[in-house]
Design an enzyme around this catalytic site. Structure first.
Site, short mmCIF file in Angstrom:
data_model
loop_
_atom_site.label_atom_id
_atom_site.label_comp_id
_atom_site.label_asym_id
_atom_site.label_seq_id
_atom_site.Cartn_x
_atom_site.Cartn_y
_atom_site.Cartn_z
N LYS A 55 0.86 -1.26 0.09
CA LYS A 55 -0.09 0.07 -0.06
C LYS A 55 0.87 1.25 -0.01
CE LYS A 55 -3.94 -2.22 2.19
NZ LYS A 55 -4.93 -2.05 3.31
N CYS A 76 -0.38 0.98 6.23
CA CYS A 76 -0.77 -0.06 7.32
C CYS A 76 -1.83 -1.26 6.91
CB CYS A 76 -1.32 0.62 8.65
SG CYS A 76 -0.07 1.70 9.36
N ASP A 77 -1.68 -2.30 7.52
CA ASP A 77 -2.55 -3.30 7.23
C ASP A 77 -2.63 -4.27 8.37
OD1 ASP A 77 -4.14 -6.00 6.05
OD2 ASP A 77 -4.42 -4.06 4.76
N SER A 78 -3.80 -4.69 8.69
CA SER A 78 -4.08 -5.59 9.83
C SER A 78 -4.67 -6.85 9.58
CB SER A 78 -5.01 -4.93 11.05
OG SER A 78 -4.34 -3.82 11.31
#
Length: 203
Positions: A55, A76-78
């Site tokens: 991203k 960010c990614d979760s």
């Protein structure tokens, strides 16, 4: 006095934007459009980082061709790790119901990948933050009501600490912001690796 560097959040998450604003930052938002389903990794923690980097890279690449001062880009990614599997946003209500039935009374680990790219220099810093989440035991009616609210369809792991599922989380071990979507202490560390103080980005 040096002008404040522009900051861009490569995420559509209102929760991440809210965390940054509460910390005195006022980023622009640029959604990456990365196809998350097309990416994979060996572990949930690595997957979260791969997604965050993708991203940030996508948005940084787009911004490189635009006029203006080169910004700092945060991606960010979760994912929720449960039984070794990476659980992102549920595909539909049925999957959200199944998730909650499997999660209640247990603990999972919320892993959020972070990537910061300085588009002025091309330098980057990245890492994954992990927070253990202990789920309560909502009954079937409570789970059904929560899924009917639509909220779990928009968040990794089908839950969030800053919404309707908060009463169903008994406790956490680690940074609560990380569970919401972004670890501010880790962001400060990554910025420092790029020789940027987070206080210099305050609005």
């Amino acid at each position: 006095m040096t002008a404040r560097r522009p900051l861009v959040l490569a995420s559509a998450s209102p929760a991440r934007l809210g965390l940054l604003r509460q910390a005195g930052l006022d980023p622009l938002v640029r959604v990456s459009g990365v196809d998350e389903d097309a990416l994979s990794a060996a572990t949930p923690g690595e997957l979260a980082l791969v997604l965050a980097v993708a991203k940030a890279e996508k948005v940084a690449g787009e911004l490189a061709a635009e006029p203006g001062e080169p910004p700092l880009v945060v991606g960010c990614d979760s994912v929720l790790e449960l039984d070794g599997a990476a659980l992102g946003k549920p595909a539909d209500a049925a999957q959200a119901l199944a998730r909650w039935r499997s999660m209640r009374g247990r603990a999972g680990v919320l892993r959020t990948g972070h990537c910061v790219i300085d588009t002025a220099t091309g330098r980057r810093a990245s890492a994954t933050a992990s927070t253990t989440v202990r789920f309560g035991t909502p009954d079937d009616a409570e789970v059904a009501a929560y899924v009917a609210s639509g909220e779990p369809l928009h968040v990794a792991g089908a839950f969030t600490l800053d919404g309707r599922s908060a009463p169903f989380v008994e406790g956490i071990d680690g940074d609560p912001g990380n569970v919401i979507g972004l670890s501010l202490p880790l962001l400060r560390t990554l910025l420092a690796e790029l020789d940027v103080r987070i206080t210099d980005l305050w609005a």
